[in-house]
Design an enzyme around this catalytic site. Sequence first.
Site, PDB file in Angstrom:
ATOM      1  N   HIS A   1       0.844  -1.208   0.000  1.00 54.38           N
ATOM      2  CA  HIS A   1       0.000   0.000   0.000  1.00 54.38           C
ATOM      3  C   HIS A   1       0.875   1.251   0.000  1.00 54.38           C
ATOM      4  O   HIS A   1       2.088   1.184   0.201  1.00 54.38           O
ATOM      5  CB  HIS A   1      -0.901   0.019   1.247  1.00 54.38           C
TER       6      HIS A   1
ATOM      7  N   ASP B   1       0.560   4.953   2.158  1.00 54.05           N
ATOM      8  CA  ASP B   1      -0.211   5.531   3.250  1.00 54.05           C
ATOM      9  C   ASP B   1      -1.143   6.623   2.716  1.00 54.05           C
ATOM     10  O   ASP B   1      -0.720   7.491   1.943  1.00 54.05           O
ATOM     11  CB  ASP B   1       0.731   6.132   4.306  1.00 54.05           C
TER      12      ASP B   1
ATOM     13  N   HIS C   1       4.776   0.169   0.117  1.00 54.31           N
ATOM     14  CA  HIS C   1       5.492  -0.627   1.118  1.00 54.31           C
ATOM     15  C   HIS C   1       4.629  -1.730   1.697  1.00 54.31           C
ATOM     16  O   HIS C   1       3.397  -1.730   1.552  1.00 54.31           O
ATOM     17  CB  HIS C   1       6.083   0.263   2.211  1.00 54.31           C
TER      18      HIS C   1
ATOM     19  N   ARG D   1       5.044   6.924  14.046  1.00 56.60           N
ATOM     20  CA  ARG D   1       4.960   7.439  12.667  1.00 56.60           C
ATOM     21  C   ARG D   1       4.352   8.829  12.630  1.00 56.60           C
ATOM     22  O   ARG D   1       3.326   9.067  13.269  1.00 56.60           O
ATOM     23  CB  ARG D   1       4.106   6.501  11.807  1.00 56.60           C
TER      24      ARG D   1
HETATM   25 FE   LIG Z   1       2.001   2.087   5.726  1.00 54.72          FE
END
Ligand SMILES: [Fe+2]
Length: 294
Positions: A109, A111, A269, A285
């Site tokens: 995917h 983000d 990723h 993150r």
């Molecule tokens: Fe991700």
Amino acid sequence: MGELKMPIELRTLAEHVGAEVLGIDLSKTLEPRQAEELNDAFNTHGVLLFRKQSLTPEQHIGFSRNFGSLEVHVLRQYLLTNHPEILVISNVLEDGKQIGINDAGQYWHTDLSYKEVPSKGSVLYAKRIPFSGNDKTYGDTCYVSTAAAYDALLPNEQAQLAGLKAMHRYEARYERLRQQNESRQQLTEKQKQEVPPVVHPVIRTHPYTGRRCLYVNEGFTTGIAGMSLEDSNRLLQKLFNHCTQEKFMYRHKWQVGDVLMWDNCSTQHFAIADYGIDQPRLMHRTTITGTAVQ
Ligand SMILES: [Fe+2]
């Protein structure tokens, strides 16, 4: 006249994606020229690695803001207390409760491709990495270059994709994950309203480099507009398989203190889930806001 700093030093990690940046302490405020050079390196290499970092949440957020404003993730229950810009990704339990998302990104995917204005990039800081007695680490993350994947298509294949649009749906992915993971609670109506289905071009132009990138991913892309379900599924599967070939890939083996930032236009990723709940993993993150898809 001010002191001229040396340009940043880079070490390439793989043929099509990834570079390690040497000799930078991200806990310190960047010089404007350093920030500019890092932004250029980020756009060129798609993934940047900084090793042996030690960051407070404020420093992590401060570093990320060199590249744009920051998102607040729709899963509010997994945001770091007092720092909503930080999403906690972890299998650690505290008082019997998950402190973070425990199954994040275990599929290909990018983000936030499910947002009308998707993310420019993400900055992941490794605080705890699963390991076994012989110091073997687990939970690698794989990255592919969607720009290299586009370039590798034949001209007639590129022409066939030009002008096509695809639907991206967070809720569809979330529901599939929820069926496999009882710690995922049902999305509230408010959360669903925050992430309605969106449509993006299948081929995206990178806002800084101008490179064309394949912008469909297994995680969130659910169909091609104007195609039958069968044709759409067939084409999407072909594109997912094409993008995620090893020749376009960099596989990152994490160390505690790594900061990895990646481009959510020119890369995809996949987080490898090869560790157990007795092997703690804790990552922070931040997610940088991008620009409208073109
Ligand atoms: Fe991700």
